[in-house]
Enzyme design. Structure first.
Site, mmCIF file in Angstrom:
data_model
loop_
_atom_site.group_PDB
_atom_site.id
_atom_site.type_symbol
_atom_site.label_atom_id
_atom_site.label_comp_id
_atom_site.label_asym_id
_atom_site.label_seq_id
_atom_site.Cartn_x
_atom_site.Cartn_y
_atom_site.Cartn_z
ATOM 1 N N VAL A 77 8.937 -10.487 -33.109
ATOM 2 C CA VAL A 77 8.404 -9.136 -33.291
ATOM 3 C C VAL A 77 9.379 -8.159 -32.639
ATOM 4 O O VAL A 77 9.753 -8.335 -31.477
ATOM 5 C CB VAL A 77 7.021 -9.028 -32.605
ATOM 6 N N CYS A 78 9.802 -7.153 -33.373
ATOM 7 C CA CYS A 78 10.748 -6.164 -32.826
ATOM 8 C C CYS A 78 10.102 -5.396 -31.681
ATOM 9 O O CYS A 78 9.036 -4.795 -31.832
ATOM 10 C CB CYS A 78 11.193 -5.179 -33.895
ATOM 11 N N ILE A 79 10.771 -5.399 -30.541
ATOM 12 C CA ILE A 79 10.166 -4.789 -29.352
ATOM 13 C C ILE A 79 10.022 -3.275 -29.499
ATOM 14 O O ILE A 79 8.995 -2.703 -29.103
ATOM 15 C CB ILE A 79 10.953 -5.160 -28.069
#
Lengths: 130, 136
Positions: A77-79
């Site tokens: 998941v892209c931070i």
């Protein structure tokens, strides 16, 4: 063949995550490899462990989690996208001083570099979204 | 790493505001610069509005991130393709776009234009040559 999947849309609102899941399942059954599944834009919402879909509907997050467990998928998941949208794991909630976290343990939070690296390492990068 | 350089094209098709796609696409582009890949950008459909000049967002409360495009040259991202038909269909010309340039280290750091106007057919050919296309 080695695939990286990019999912850019949230669950239920959009079919992108469902289609990506069906693709991943079919590809794995045929003996292909999924190098990484990367969740970006509203796609980060697919990682919530708090969703309660109606019992007669699919549970998108749990479907992904089960597939990941069976095939040891790397689901990222892209931070930056996650923080914007209030998606936090326990570590990040602690760092940011927030009182809750909501990311399912089957997913891990990391940076956009993981998407670019996924594009470099895979034979094909497939985007699911508009 | 050198055997592992791939051609990445980021295809931008949506207006800069109204949805988050343009902003979050630009974030990936800037990160990709750190991986020493062969990166290009394409702007087509409403995506051409992303690099129009003199963007002002005061009235809408949206974050104006347009200045970041001007930094692309400093990141060695200097292949920017604008689809001619998309500009024309929207009544725009190159004069309506930001000046995006880079300094060519192989030519005594001469300032050069990063923007290339291409036809729809030429853009299709460019896309065909990519290893990875990421569009939004």
């Amino acid at each position: 063949m080695k695939f990286t999947l990019l999912i850019n849309e949230g669950p239920y609102q959009h079919q992108a995550s469902d289609t990506a899941y069906q693709f991943a399942k079919a590809a794995l059954e045929k003996g292909h490899e999924i190098y990484r599944v990367f969740f970006y834009n509203d796609g980060v919402n697919n990682a919530t462990r708090l969703a309660i879909p109606p019992q007669d509907d699919r549970n998108i997050t749990e479907n992904w989690a089960a597939l990941a467990k069976e095939h040891e998928l790397d689901m990222v998941v892209c931070i930056a996208a996650a923080q914007r949208r209030g998606m936090l794991d326990a570590d990040e909630a602690g760092r940011q001083g927030k009182d809750a976290n909501n990311i399912h343990p089957a997913f891990r939070i990391s940076g956009l570099g993981q998407l670019v690296e996924g594009g470099i390492q895979a034979d094909r990068l497939l985007t699911f979204g508009d | 790493m050198s055997e592992n350089i791939k051609k990445f094209m980021f295809v931008n098709t949506k207006a800069p505001y109204g949805t988050v796609y343009a902003l979050e696409s630009l974030e990936v582009v800037l990160i990709s610069a750190a991986f020493d890949q062969d990166v290009s950008l394409a702007f087509c459909d409403d995506g051409v509005f992303q690099i129009t000049d003199n963007q002002k967002t005061d009235g809408s409360g949206m974050k104006n991130f347009s200045a970041a495009y001007k930094a692309l040259g400093d990141y060695d991202i200097n292949k920017i393709y604008i689809e001619k038909e998309s500009l024309e269909e929207r009544g725009l010309t190159l004069d309506n776009l930001m000046k995006l340039t880079y300094e060519d280290e192989d030519d005594d750091w001469a300032e050069k234009d990063s923007i290339h106007l291409v036809t729809r057919a030429e853009l299709a050919d460019l896309m065909d040559k990519q290893d990875v296309t990421i569009s939004s």
